[in-house]
Write a protein that holds these residues in place. Structure first.
Motif, PDB file in Angstrom:
ATOM      1  N   LEU A  99      47.068   6.325 -17.832  1.00 33.66           N
ATOM      2  CA  LEU A  99      47.909   5.140 -17.956  1.00 33.66           C
ATOM      3  C   LEU A  99      48.109   4.483 -16.590  1.00 33.66           C
ATOM      4  O   LEU A  99      48.075   3.241 -16.481  1.00 33.66           O
ATOM      5  CB  LEU A  99      49.262   5.537 -18.566  1.00 33.66           C
ATOM      6  CG  LEU A  99      50.262   4.394 -18.734  1.00 33.66           C
ATOM      7  CD1 LEU A  99      49.706   3.294 -19.637  1.00 33.66           C
ATOM      8  CD2 LEU A  99      51.589   4.924 -19.284  1.00 33.66           C
ATOM      9  N   GLU A 100      48.321   5.277 -15.569  1.00 25.94           N
ATOM     10  CA  GLU A 100      48.504   4.727 -14.226  1.00 25.94           C
ATOM     11  C   GLU A 100      47.270   3.951 -13.785  1.00 25.94           C
ATOM     12  O   GLU A 100      47.366   2.836 -13.249  1.00 25.94           O
ATOM     13  CB  GLU A 100      48.784   5.869 -13.240  1.00 25.94           C
ATOM     14  CG  GLU A 100      49.073   5.401 -11.821  1.00 25.94           C
ATOM     15  CD  GLU A 100      49.369   6.553 -10.883  1.00 25.94           C
ATOM     16  OE1 GLU A 100      49.429   6.319  -9.660  1.00 25.94           O
ATOM     17  OE2 GLU A 100      49.530   7.700 -11.366  1.00 25.94           O
ATOM     18  N   ALA A 155      44.324  -4.823 -20.858  1.00 24.82           N
ATOM     19  CA  ALA A 155      45.746  -4.722 -21.210  1.00 24.82           C
ATOM     20  C   ALA A 155      45.950  -4.025 -22.555  1.00 24.82           C
ATOM     21  O   ALA A 155      46.874  -3.225 -22.730  1.00 24.82           O
ATOM     22  CB  ALA A 155      46.383  -6.107 -21.224  1.00 24.82           C
ATOM     23  N   ALA A 162      49.689   3.818 -23.501  1.00 24.48           N
ATOM     24  CA  ALA A 162      51.139   4.003 -23.359  1.00 24.48           C
ATOM     25  C   ALA A 162      51.754   4.472 -24.674  1.00 24.48           C
ATOM     26  O   ALA A 162      52.645   5.338 -24.704  1.00 24.48           O
ATOM     27  CB  ALA A 162      51.785   2.705 -22.890  1.00 24.48           C
ATOM     28  N   THR A 218      46.950   0.733 -15.842  1.00 24.52           N
ATOM     29  CA  THR A 218      47.948  -0.272 -15.449  1.00 24.52           C
ATOM     30  C   THR A 218      47.486  -1.032 -14.213  1.00 24.52           C
ATOM     31  O   THR A 218      47.581  -2.278 -14.142  1.00 24.52           O
ATOM     32  CB  THR A 218      49.296   0.409 -15.186  1.00 24.52           C
ATOM     33  OG1 THR A 218      49.732   1.079 -16.381  1.00 24.52           O
ATOM     34  CG2 THR A 218      50.344  -0.601 -14.773  1.00 24.52           C
ATOM     35  N   ALA A 219      46.980  -0.295 -13.239  1.00 24.95           N
ATOM     36  CA  ALA A 219      46.474  -0.949 -12.025  1.00 24.95           C
ATOM     37  C   ALA A 219      45.255  -1.811 -12.328  1.00 24.95           C
ATOM     38  O   ALA A 219      45.118  -2.943 -11.828  1.00 24.95           O
ATOM     39  CB  ALA A 219      46.132   0.113 -10.973  1.00 24.95           C
ATOM     40  N   ARG A 267      45.502  -0.372 -22.111  1.00 22.09           N
ATOM     41  CA  ARG A 267      46.665   0.155 -21.411  1.00 22.09           C
ATOM     42  C   ARG A 267      47.837   0.359 -22.371  1.00 22.09           C
ATOM     43  O   ARG A 267      48.491   1.407 -22.380  1.00 22.09           O
ATOM     44  CB  ARG A 267      47.070  -0.809 -20.296  1.00 22.09           C
ATOM     45  CG  ARG A 267      48.351  -0.404 -19.545  1.00 22.09           C
ATOM     46  CD  ARG A 267      48.967  -1.623 -18.875  1.00 22.09           C
ATOM     47  NE  ARG A 267      49.343  -2.619 -19.875  1.00 22.09           N
ATOM     48  CZ  ARG A 267      49.482  -3.931 -19.611  1.00 22.09           C
ATOM     49  NH1 ARG A 267      49.275  -4.406 -18.390  1.00 22.09           N
ATOM     50  NH2 ARG A 267      49.827  -4.780 -20.577  1.00 22.09           N
ATOM     51  N   ASP A 268      48.073  -0.641 -23.225  1.00 22.20           N
ATOM     52  CA  ASP A 268      49.197  -0.550 -24.161  1.00 22.20           C
ATOM     53  C   ASP A 268      48.971   0.577 -25.179  1.00 22.20           C
ATOM     54  O   ASP A 268      49.906   1.297 -25.547  1.00 22.20           O
ATOM     55  CB  ASP A 268      49.380  -1.876 -24.888  1.00 22.20           C
ATOM     56  CG  ASP A 268      49.806  -2.994 -23.931  1.00 22.20           C
ATOM     57  OD1 ASP A 268      50.253  -2.678 -22.810  1.00 22.20           O
ATOM     58  OD2 ASP A 268      49.672  -4.165 -24.324  1.00 22.20           O
ATOM     59  N   ALA A 292      44.438  -3.227 -15.152  1.00 21.68           N
ATOM     60  CA  ALA A 292      44.741  -4.384 -16.003  1.00 21.68           C
ATOM     61  C   ALA A 292      45.241  -5.568 -15.196  1.00 21.68           C
ATOM     62  O   ALA A 292      45.129  -6.719 -15.641  1.00 21.68           O
ATOM     63  CB  ALA A 292      45.774  -3.995 -17.057  1.00 21.68           C
ATOM     64  N   GLU A 293      45.791  -5.292 -13.991  1.00 24.23           N
ATOM     65  CA  GLU A 293      46.216  -6.411 -13.141  1.00 24.23           C
ATOM     66  C   GLU A 293      45.026  -7.208 -12.642  1.00 24.23           C
ATOM     67  O   GLU A 293      45.132  -8.409 -12.400  1.00 24.23           O
ATOM     68  CB  GLU A 293      47.038  -5.870 -11.972  1.00 24.23           C
ATOM     69  CG  GLU A 293      48.364  -5.241 -12.379  1.00 24.23           C
ATOM     70  CD  GLU A 293      49.111  -4.686 -11.195  1.00 24.23           C
ATOM     71  OE1 GLU A 293      48.564  -4.781 -10.063  1.00 24.23           O
ATOM     72  OE2 GLU A 293      50.236  -4.166 -11.377  1.00 24.23           O
TER      73      GLU A 293
END
Length: 850
Positions: A633-634, A647, A654, A637-638, A650-651, A640-641
């Motif tokens: 997830l970490e 995204a 999560a 998240t990075a 990532r979701d 996806a930016e």
């Protein structure tokens, strides 16, 4: 009767006889069902792909006879469509009928040979020439007069196509088939000329004895709806055989009684017919008594006794009455050996020290679904043996005259007025004329192979050979002594699948299912998250040893759903002492008038028995998720930016991490530390049985109220919360839903919905004894952390619960059967039979998550 009606028994072997071209196959197709007809041409085709191949005849008839045998064994009418003009061909079919104890019937199509030749000439597949038909016609002509002598019980000859076309097959039940007579009945044992005892017994049964002007009893009017059934041996040895005959003949003629033949009636008919018969065993007395009667009465007696059938099948096949008993394969059959068995029983070929034949104990091996009532062999007191009962209690020998009320199973007796005839051996030693099986011994044959277990609440339950083999391994290697296994709990069906968002199970569907079954009131019980257990608790060690053969110092057992011991012997005794003390404090021993009880319960925590499963399966999944998902997830998240397309992944990750955390929290609720027995809780919720009694007829409030008294007596015992609702009312449904949400919201597993009345049967049959409605977080343990993702839920909603529901009902019925048999004092193998079957059904291929 019209000359075009052909009467045949409804179970028989019909042999069509006729030359090629006589129209046998057309006749068979018009007059009988498609599965009833076995055509030799068809079987030639089966074994050779050519219906006309004469080279395949031997193989074809081997196959035909095999299939015919299977049909007759199943009690199905069977028609053999072949020429059958040769005596040798018919002989093999007559033997087949004898082997399966059915009557053979010949239907002969004696069609003019000129027409048969014409028909064959018009068929291009029949190229064997006229000589074959002419030879067959000659063989048929020479056979016609001898068909009855060969053994055919009925012969119908159709000598024209018009008669064959107009023929109507009329199927008649055998004389022994009175399945439509449902009773209630009063079945009376061997009378042997004891008229006074008979009239006394009839009066005790509520019959009004009617006298003729001379004061002779000539009829007896039964209580409303009842019918007397006599097991035969009305005559010989006693003081008034003519009087007994006059009374019973009058009752039968008036429709107030039925009577089967005994061996003494059979011998009397021969004597009255002038046959050379030895006047022994009381026949001389009967002949002397009849000599004082009119010749008209003697003729009536001879005709009446000669027309008696050997056995009756009554009440839809649930009751069989035969003089000497009858094994299951002979029920409803007709042959010389069936009649012989019914009249004389089976002997070992040996004689005892009194010179009397040693009877083979057929009842010890009886496994039939029908109750068999009989006489013939005097016994001091009637004793049930495998659903059979001998009613001959030696009235003429100074014993008693006995009847059984059916279906009540109430025994009614009157003592003999005196010893009318000295027996060849003392009456009290007649009970053990043959070596009987030790009721405490089990044999491999009791459980091996494919078996059918008859249950009183759900009919016949079948156990496959494979399932029996698996259960045998578990039972022989891991389970407790069968003498201590009175019951194995059934599996439990889940509620019908819910369509509500995010849910697989919900109370609404469970309640609706019970409404559909016609259940007016249900009880919702808290579902404890532990392990199912059965507790056999004895009041003291001496009773445990005498009643259950438990070793010295043992006072009961605690076992799992599969019959394995739950604790060590020492821990078991420690817990049993606590439960026994609670039973004493709650005054249950005295209330139930028993020295032992069998209790259904849940033992907690779940981790007590499932520790290895939790560590190896559930904890491993949680640990893997904690290890892998946070760094994933970490990273996502990075990433996806920089890459917006990531995204959604990532979701999703999560969501999975959150689900994994919920998964760990779910199973940890049911885990707590125990040190020895410290921390163990037992939640009793039903009293299954006690001495001479079962309690499935008591509603669940009675069971739980008794459990509450135990809980008050010892903190070891945990209460079961519950709620009674009307499943058809909106208020009841809403109350159940709210309660379920409160239970599951607080971390509970869910609830079990049961018919309040406990055992429930409706027009639709046996109702599920309980339906589990598990909460969404508990189901996370069962289906995995991610089961609530929509793609998973949509797949899981197609789960098939029908097989699980079927298994639950069958296992429930088997469990009740085992308890009922034990309470009735039946032998160990009879109790163990349904217990073993429950374990065998557990190996059926059913989704274990249901």
């Amino acid at each position: 009767m019209s000359e075009h009606q052909l009467t045949i028994p409804d179970v028989c072997l019909v042999v069509l006889v006729g030359v090629s071209g006589s129209g046998k196959s057309t006749f068979a197709g018009q007059k009988f069902g498609p599965y009833e007809v076995l055509s030799s041409d068809f079987f030639r085709g089966l074994v050779s792909n050519d219906e006309n191949s004469q080279d395949a005849t031997v193989a074809a008839f081997d196959a035909l006879h095999y299939v015919a045998g299977k049909r007759l064994a199943a009690g199905l009418l069977t028609v053999v469509d072949a020429t059958n003009v040769q005596k040798e061909a018919r002989a093999s079919l007559l033997k087949l009928a004898r082997d399966h104890d059915v009557l053979p019937v010949a239907i002969v199509l004696d069609i003019p040979k000129e027409l048969c030749l014409e028909r064959n000439a018009a068929r291009p597949d029949r190229d064997f020439g006229d000589r074959v038909v002419l030879r067959q016609a000659d063989q048929l002509r020479r056979s016609l007069k001898g068909l009855r002598r060969e053994g055919f019980r009925r012969v119908h000859v159709l000598d024209s196509p018009q008669k064959a076309e107009a023929a109507v097959i009329v199927r008649e039940p055998l004389l022994n088939d009175l399945r439509e007579r449902t009773g209630p009945f009063d079945v009376i044992g061997d009378v042997h000329g004891c008229l006074s005892e008979l009239t006394t017994l009839l009066s005790k049964l509520g019959y009004g004895v009617i006298l003729d002007p001379e004061g002779h009893p000539v009829d007896a009017v039964p209580p409303a709806g009842r019918t007397a059934v006599f097991v035969g041996d009305l005559v010989d040895r006693g003081p008034d055989s003519p009087g007994v005959l006059r009374l019973v003949m009058g009752m039968v003629e008036a429709g107030n009684a039925l009577c089967v033949s005994g061996n003494h009636e059979h011998k009397l008919v021969r004597a009255l017919g002038g046959r050379d018969v030895k006047l022994t065993h009381g026949l001389a007395e009967t002949m002397s008594q009849l000599a004082l009667e009119s010749t008209e009465f003697q003729a009536q007696v001879a005709a009446w006794c000669d027309n008696l059938v050997a056995h009756y099948v009554l009440d839809g096949g649930k009751l069989v009455v035969a003089h000497a008993g009858l094994k299951e394969a002979y029920h409803g059959r007709a042959s010389g050996r069936v009649r012989s068995f019914a009249l004389y029983g089976d002997t070992t070929g040996e004689t005892d020290s009194y010179g009397l034949p040693v009877r083979y104990p057929w009842a010890n091996d009886y496994r039939g679904r029908a109750m068999v009532l009989y006489g013939h062999t005097p016994t001091v007191t009637p004793e049930w043996v495998n659903n059979t009962l001998c009613l001959d209690t030696g009235a003429v020998f100074g014993g008693a005259l006995t009847a059984l009320r059916y279906p009540e199973k109430e025994i009614v007796s009157v003592p003999a007025e005196k010893v009318w005839y000295e027996p060849a051996k003392p009456l009290r030693s007649a009970k053990k004329a043959a070596v009987e099986r030790d009721p405490s011994i089990l044999t491999l044959a009791d459980v091996s192979g494919k078996r059918s277990v008859e249950t009183r609440f759900h009919g016949r339950v079948t156990v496959t050979e494979e399932a029996a083999a698996g259960a045998l391994e578990v039972m022989s290697r891991f389970a407790l002594d069968p003498r201590w296994l009175l019951y194995l709990p059934p599996t439990m069906a889940p509620a019908p699948t819910s369509t509500l968002p995010g849910l697989l199970e919900h109370p609404v569907e469970a309640l609706a299912a019970f409404v559909k079954d016609g259940v007016p009131e249900v009880i919702c019980e808290e579902k404890h998250m532990g392990s199912r257990a059965v507790l056999l608790v004895c009041r003291d060690s001496s009773l445990a040893a005498s009643r259950f053969a438990l070793p010295e110092g043992r006072t009961g057992v605690i076992h799992t759903r599969t019959g394995r011991p739950f604790f060590s012997d020492a821990d078991t005794e420690t817990l049993l002492e606590r439960v026994r003390s609670a039973l004493e404090t709650a005054k249950v021993w005295d209330e139930l008038e028993t020295g032992w009880v069998l209790i259904d319960a849940e033992i907690m925590p779940w981790s007590l028995k499932a520790g290895d499963l939790i560590r190896q399966q559930y904890a491993a999944v949680g640990a893997a998720a904690r290890s892998a998902l946070p760094p994933a997830l970490e990273a996502l998240t990075a990433a996806a930016e920089r890459i917006p397309e990531l995204a959604s992944l990532r979701d999703r990750t999560a969501t999975r991490l959150s689900a994994a955390a919920a998964f760990e929290q779910a199973y940890r609720r049911y885990v707590w530390p125990t040190e020895g027995l410290e921390g163990v809780r037992i939640a009793p919720f039903q009293v299954l049985a006690a001495e001479g009694a079962t309690f499935h007829d008591r509603d669940h409030t009675w069971h739980l109220a008794l459990a509450d008294r135990l809980v008050e007596a010892d903190p070891l015992l945990a209460p079961t919360r519950r709620l009674v609702v009307d499943p058809s009312s909106e208020e009841g449904v809403q109350a159940a839903v709210t309660w379920w949400e409160e239970l599951t919201g607080a971390g509970g597993e869910g609830m079990v919905v049961k018919p309040l009345t406990n055992l429930t049967r409706t027009k639709r049959g046996l109702v599920q004894p309980g339906v589990k409605v598990r909460g969404p977080e508990y189901l996370r343990i069962i289906y995995g952390p991610d089961y609530q993702l929509e793609e998973n839920l949509s797949r899981l909603r197609s789960r098939a619960v029908g097989r699980k529901r079927s298994a639950a009902l069958r296992e429930y019925a088997l469990g009740l059967e085992a308890l009922t048999r034990f309470a009735a004092g039946e032998p160990l193998w009879r109790v163990h039979e349904p217990v073993f079957a429950v374990l065998a059904l557990e190996s059926e291929p059913v989704d274990p998550r249901l």
